[in-house]
Design a protein around this motif. Structure first.
Motif, PDB file in Angstrom:
ATOM      1  N   LEU A  81       0.826  -1.207   0.000  1.00  0.00           N
ATOM      2  CA  LEU A  81       0.000   0.000   0.000  1.00  0.00           C
ATOM      3  C   LEU A  81       0.861   1.258   0.000  1.00  0.00           C
ATOM      4  O   LEU A  81       0.549   2.243  -0.672  1.00  0.00           O
ATOM      5  N   LYS A  82       1.945   1.230   0.735  1.00  0.00           N
ATOM      6  CA  LYS A  82       2.842   2.385   0.796  1.00  0.00           C
ATOM      7  C   LYS A  82       3.691   2.498  -0.457  1.00  0.00           C
ATOM      8  O   LYS A  82       3.991   3.601  -0.929  1.00  0.00           O
ATOM      9  N   TYR A  83       4.099   1.337  -1.017  1.00  0.00           N
ATOM     10  CA  TYR A  83       4.947   1.302  -2.215  1.00  0.00           C
ATOM     11  C   TYR A  83       4.251   0.448  -3.277  1.00  0.00           C
ATOM     12  O   TYR A  83       4.514  -0.752  -3.383  1.00  0.00           O
ATOM     13  N   PRO A  84       3.359   1.035  -4.076  1.00  0.00           N
ATOM     14  CA  PRO A  84       2.529   0.229  -4.986  1.00  0.00           C
ATOM     15  C   PRO A  84       3.240  -0.271  -6.244  1.00  0.00           C
ATOM     16  O   PRO A  84       2.686  -1.086  -6.965  1.00  0.00           O
ATOM     17  N   HIS A  85       4.463   0.205  -6.538  1.00  0.00           N
ATOM     18  CA  HIS A  85       5.135  -0.239  -7.757  1.00  0.00           C
ATOM     19  C   HIS A  85       5.699  -1.638  -7.560  1.00  0.00           C
ATOM     20  O   HIS A  85       6.180  -1.984  -6.481  1.00  0.00           O
ATOM     21  N   PRO A  86       5.682  -2.475  -8.595  1.00  0.00           N
ATOM     22  CA  PRO A  86       6.206  -3.848  -8.483  1.00  0.00           C
ATOM     23  C   PRO A  86       7.713  -3.855  -8.214  1.00  0.00           C
ATOM     24  O   PRO A  86       8.416  -2.884  -8.493  1.00  0.00           O
ATOM     25  N   PRO A  87       8.256  -4.964  -7.692  1.00  0.00           N
ATOM     26  CA  PRO A  87       9.696  -5.068  -7.466  1.00  0.00           C
ATOM     27  C   PRO A  87      10.484  -4.925  -8.769  1.00  0.00           C
ATOM     28  O   PRO A  87      10.048  -5.380  -9.828  1.00  0.00           O
ATOM     29  N   MET A  88      11.631  -4.302  -8.690  1.00  0.00           N
ATOM     30  CA  MET A  88      12.542  -4.127  -9.843  1.00  0.00           C
ATOM     31  C   MET A  88      13.907  -3.731  -9.299  1.00  0.00           C
ATOM     32  O   MET A  88      14.074  -3.515  -8.101  1.00  0.00           O
ATOM     33  N   ASN A  89      14.881  -3.593 -10.180  1.00  0.00           N
ATOM     34  CA  ASN A  89      16.223  -3.139  -9.803  1.00  0.00           C
ATOM     35  C   ASN A  89      16.444  -1.704 -10.285  1.00  0.00           C
ATOM     36  O   ASN A  89      15.978  -1.332 -11.366  1.00  0.00           O
ATOM     37  N   TYR A  90      17.159  -0.922  -9.498  1.00  0.00           N
ATOM     38  CA  TYR A  90      17.531   0.420  -9.933  1.00  0.00           C
ATOM     39  C   TYR A  90      19.027   0.616  -9.706  1.00  0.00           C
ATOM     40  O   TYR A  90      19.705  -0.244  -9.140  1.00  0.00           O
ATOM     41  N   LEU A  91      19.573   1.756 -10.162  1.00  0.00           N
ATOM     42  CA  LEU A  91      20.989   2.054 -10.042  1.00  0.00           C
ATOM     43  C   LEU A  91      21.229   3.187  -9.060  1.00  0.00           C
ATOM     44  O   LEU A  91      20.431   4.134  -8.987  1.00  0.00           O
ATOM     45  N   ALA A  92      22.337   3.070  -8.332  1.00  0.00           N
ATOM     46  CA  ALA A  92      22.825   4.143  -7.468  1.00  0.00           C
ATOM     47  C   ALA A  92      24.314   4.325  -7.751  1.00  0.00           C
ATOM     48  O   ALA A  92      24.971   3.420  -8.278  1.00  0.00           O
ATOM     49  N   VAL A  93      24.866   5.488  -7.388  1.00  0.00           N
ATOM     50  CA  VAL A  93      26.248   5.799  -7.734  1.00  0.00           C
ATOM     51  C   VAL A  93      26.941   6.482  -6.563  1.00  0.00           C
ATOM     52  O   VAL A  93      26.306   7.165  -5.749  1.00  0.00           O
ATOM     53  N   SER A  94      28.269   6.273  -6.472  1.00  0.00           N
ATOM     54  CA  SER A  94      29.070   6.896  -5.430  1.00  0.00           C
ATOM     55  C   SER A  94      30.471   7.146  -5.958  1.00  0.00           C
ATOM     56  O   SER A  94      30.935   6.495  -6.902  1.00  0.00           O
ATOM     57  N   ASP A  95      31.178   8.061  -5.323  1.00  0.00           N
ATOM     58  CA  ASP A  95      32.578   8.299  -5.654  1.00  0.00           C
ATOM     59  C   ASP A  95      33.509   7.355  -4.902  1.00  0.00           C
ATOM     60  O   ASP A  95      34.707   7.301  -5.191  1.00  0.00           O
ATOM     61  N   ARG A  96      32.969   6.622  -3.925  1.00  0.00           N
ATOM     62  CA  ARG A  96      33.762   5.673  -3.147  1.00  0.00           C
ATOM     63  C   ARG A  96      33.049   4.335  -3.110  1.00  0.00           C
ATOM     64  O   ARG A  96      31.812   4.274  -3.085  1.00  0.00           O
ATOM     65  N   VAL A  97      33.817   3.265  -3.081  1.00  0.00           N
ATOM     66  CA  VAL A  97      33.208   1.947  -3.104  1.00  0.00           C
ATOM     67  C   VAL A  97      32.331   1.711  -1.877  1.00  0.00           C
ATOM     68  O   VAL A  97      31.305   1.029  -1.947  1.00  0.00           O
ATOM     69  N   GLU A  98      32.711   2.295  -0.739  1.00  0.00           N
ATOM     70  CA  GLU A  98      31.923   2.091   0.482  1.00  0.00           C
ATOM     71  C   GLU A  98      30.735   3.032   0.598  1.00  0.00           C
ATOM     72  O   GLU A  98      29.953   2.946   1.543  1.00  0.00           O
ATOM     73  N   GLY A  99      30.573   3.933  -0.388  1.00  0.00           N
ATOM     74  CA  GLY A  99      29.440   4.838  -0.380  1.00  0.00           C
ATOM     75  C   GLY A  99      29.757   6.160   0.295  1.00  0.00           C
ATOM     76  O   GLY A  99      30.908   6.449   0.604  1.00  0.00           O
ATOM     77  N   PRO A 100      28.733   6.992   0.504  1.00  0.00           N
ATOM     78  CA  PRO A 100      27.293   6.746   0.327  1.00  0.00           C
ATOM     79  C   PRO A 100      26.871   6.763  -1.153  1.00  0.00           C
ATOM     80  O   PRO A 100      27.496   7.421  -1.970  1.00  0.00           O
ATOM     81  N   TYR A 101      25.788   6.044  -1.435  1.00  0.00           N
ATOM     82  CA  TYR A 101      25.266   5.910  -2.792  1.00  0.00           C
ATOM     83  C   TYR A 101      23.990   6.717  -2.968  1.00  0.00           C
ATOM     84  O   TYR A 101      23.123   6.731  -2.079  1.00  0.00           O
ATOM     85  N   GLU A 102      23.904   7.373  -4.137  1.00  0.00           N
ATOM     86  CA  GLU A 102      22.716   8.138  -4.485  1.00  0.00           C
ATOM     87  C   GLU A 102      22.090   7.562  -5.741  1.00  0.00           C
ATOM     88  O   GLU A 102      22.791   7.161  -6.678  1.00  0.00           O
ATOM     89  N   ARG A 103      20.793   7.525  -5.784  1.00  0.00           N
ATOM     90  CA  ARG A 103      20.079   6.903  -6.892  1.00  0.00           C
ATOM     91  C   ARG A 103      20.320   7.630  -8.208  1.00  0.00           C
ATOM     92  O   ARG A 103      20.363   8.861  -8.258  1.00  0.00           O
ATOM     93  N   VAL A 104      20.496   6.856  -9.290  1.00  0.00           N
ATOM     94  CA  VAL A 104      20.604   7.402 -10.640  1.00  0.00           C
ATOM     95  C   VAL A 104      19.194   7.539 -11.195  1.00  0.00           C
ATOM     96  O   VAL A 104      18.479   6.541 -11.349  1.00  0.00           O
ATOM     97  N   ALA A 105      18.783   8.748 -11.484  1.00  0.00           N
ATOM     98  CA  ALA A 105      17.401   8.989 -11.899  1.00  0.00           C
ATOM     99  C   ALA A 105      17.107   8.356 -13.253  1.00  0.00           C
ATOM    100  O   ALA A 105      17.938   8.370 -14.165  1.00  0.00           O
ATOM    101  N   GLY A 106      15.917   7.787 -13.369  1.00  0.00           N
ATOM    102  CA  GLY A 106      15.423   7.315 -14.656  1.00  0.00           C
ATOM    103  C   GLY A 106      15.953   5.988 -15.129  1.00  0.00           C
ATOM    104  O   GLY A 106      15.712   5.611 -16.284  1.00  0.00           O
ATOM    105  N   VAL A 107      16.679   5.231 -14.279  1.00  0.00           N
ATOM    106  CA  VAL A 107      17.232   3.939 -14.702  1.00  0.00           C
ATOM    107  C   VAL A 107      16.672   2.838 -13.809  1.00  0.00           C
ATOM    108  O   VAL A 107      16.859   2.865 -12.595  1.00  0.00           O
ATOM    109  N   GLN A 108      15.990   1.875 -14.417  1.00  0.00           N
ATOM    110  CA  GLN A 108      15.534   0.715 -13.674  1.00  0.00           C
ATOM    111  C   GLN A 108      15.275  -0.431 -14.637  1.00  0.00           C
ATOM    112  O   GLN A 108      15.085  -0.228 -15.838  1.00  0.00           O
ATOM    113  N   THR A 109      15.300  -1.644 -14.119  1.00  0.00           N
ATOM    114  CA  THR A 109      14.986  -2.825 -14.918  1.00  0.00           C
ATOM    115  C   THR A 109      13.470  -3.016 -14.938  1.00  0.00           C
ATOM    116  O   THR A 109      12.747  -2.383 -14.170  1.00  0.00           O
ATOM    117  N   PRO A 110      12.960  -3.897 -15.802  1.00  0.00           N
ATOM    118  CA  PRO A 110      11.508  -4.106 -15.861  1.00  0.00           C
ATOM    119  C   PRO A 110      10.930  -4.621 -14.534  1.00  0.00           C
ATOM    120  O   PRO A 110      11.647  -5.086 -13.656  1.00  0.00           O
TER     121      PRO A 110
END
Length: 477
Positions: free
Chosen positions: A196-225
């Protein structure tokens, strides 16, 4: 998979476990497939496990494999029963695995329910491995976040820390480095526990960071089906592009997207452009070396190897229902070294099956020809532009790939055709090499049609070797 975009290897390995749609018909152990282009994956070992775990219930899910700076391959995986540990093993050759143990990475965190889909990245700045996974803390699986710990030797670990928490349920993270930045593909599983709070089906999205340990921020507009999970990256150097794989767990299939820059991604590639082993689930894809691939092919795809030189027909199968020379197949390679004394007439090099169901290779008036048939339907292919030289050793091969029949001479592709069928049905006739043993796949049965010359090093594979494989084999002639 943390992968350098400067990797120039052109052979790839997939590690996976198996199940049917909705996790039916499970085979939860380590399986292998190989590819030359990252899109067409051919199962090794007949799609049966290549290694089984002895940890817990003996379950191995979500395998992840990568090579460390020590030159050894390291494997981490999900084990059962649920709890505070992940599985680990190491190998020098991807064939023999040792040092198997459970790594209690969440032992210090009370009320840990699970440790799922572990992966790791080598961090040259710290000269250690950053290991990360998803765990839920509490009464059930509804509180999944990503945690991490570091290790130099897979025995001593730093304290476990929170790695990634976007504020909702996530699992199945995978990392890749591109042009100095670190990208994470991760499954948004919020819908599963809070629809109910998150009505979209499960999928994968992308996030990006300048360091391997993060922090990571979501890449807008990219997701799998929708309804996908288990993302994994692979860099294809010759095409300068990334592939992103993902698992339609409920439907029992994979999808693939591609990108040159990690920001702009194609839609899902059409199913006609890809091939995955039946039942493959939540895979790891990794580059391997040519010699590593040859060892894997010998270990898990070589059905038979007849090394001894011969100058007369050799029968390797009698008229009987059992044996690999009688089984139905949709993937096959036969390769051999030949030294003809003459090229006149019809000389049979390979005879498997009969005129209804089978595979055959021959020389006819100096021209190499191949045939495949199933239920009486037949395809023949001729290498019209190539003539085999008398008194010279040459390597010839025939491959069959779910309807595609190809011929090779000395590592060069010399002919192909497309059949109207994919599966060659079971056949019980006698068969062998160096002559005809009954009615052959060309539909001929007149005499032995023996090869006039020497044959050696006959190899039969359960996969259709690719042009790069053929060139590699021919280099050893």
């Amino acid at each position: 998979m943390l992968t350098s975009s400067h990797n120039r290897q052109h052979a790839f390995l997939m590690g996976y476990f198996r199940s049917g749609p909705g996790q039916s018909h499970k085979a939860e152990q380590l399986h292998y497939a190989y590819s030359r282009d990252g899109l067409h994956w051919y199962e090794l070992n007949g799609n049966k496990p290549v290694w089984t775990s002895s940890l817990g219930e003996g379950i191995l899910r979500d395998p992840f494999i990568s090579k460390g700076p020590d030159g050894r391959w390291h494997l981490v995986f999900t084990i059962r029963p649920r709890g505070s540990s992940i599985g680990y093993a190491s190998s020098d050759d991807l064939i023999s695995w040792s040092e198997e143990k459970a790594l209690p990475v969440m032992n210090g965190i009370p009320n840990t329910v699970n440790c799922w889909a572990p992966e790791f990245a080598y961090d040259p700045a710290h000269e250690d491995f950053l290991v990360y996974w998803a765990s839920s803390i509490g009464k059930d699986l509804s509180n999944s976040k990503h945690y991490c710990a570091r290790t130099k030797d897979w025995s001593a670990f730093t304290g476990t820390q929170l790695f990634y928490d976007p504020g909702f349920q996530t699992i199945d993270a995978s990392l890749a480095e591109h042009e100095g930045r670190f990208y994470m593909a991760v499954k948004d599983e919020s819908y599963v526990y809070e629809p109910l709070k998150y009505p979209h089906p499960p999928m994968n999205y992308l996030a990006v960071s300048d360091r391997v340990e993060g922090p990571y921020e979501r890449v807008a507009g990219v997701q799998t089906p929708d309804y996908t999970e288990g993302p994994e990256f692979l860099w294809i150097d010759r095409e300068k592009k990334w592939l992103l794989y993902y698992d339609y767990w409920a439907y029992g299939k994979f999808g693939v997207m591609e990108s040159a820059d990690m920001r702009h991604w194609s839609g899902e590639l059409d199913e006609s452009r890809v091939r995955f082993p039946y039942g493959a689930r939540h895979a790891t894809m990794l580059p391997i070396g040519e010699q590593e691939l040859l060892r894997l092919l010998d270990a898990y795809a070589l059905l038979a190897h007849y090394r001894t030189p011969t100058f007369s027909p050799v029968r390797v199968a009698a008229e009987e229902p059992e044996g690999f020379f009688h089984k139905a197949f949709s993937l096959r390679t036969v390769v051999m070294d030949i030294r003809p004394r003459s090229a006149a007439g019809t000389q049979v090099l390979l005879d498997e099956g009969d005129s209804e169901n089978g595979l055959a290779l021959r020389i006819r008036e100096g021209c190499l020809e191949g045939a495949v048939c199933s239920a009486g339907r037949r395809l023949t292919v001729a290498a019209e532009s190539v003539r085999l030289e008398p008194a010279v050793w040459s390597q010839v091969a025939i491959t069959y790939d779910e309807g595609r029949l190809c011929l090779y001479v000395n590592g060069t592709h010399v002919g192909e055709g497309r059949a109207s069928f994919s599966l060659v049905k079971a056949h019980d006739g006698a068969g062998g090499y160096g002559g005809r043993f009954g009615a052959d796949a060309f539909g001929e049965e007149d005499g032995r049609a023996a090869f006039d010359g020497g044959i050696r090093n006959v190899r039969v594979y359960s996969v259709p070797l690719q042009i790069e494989d053929m060139k590699l084999l021919a280099s050893s002639l």
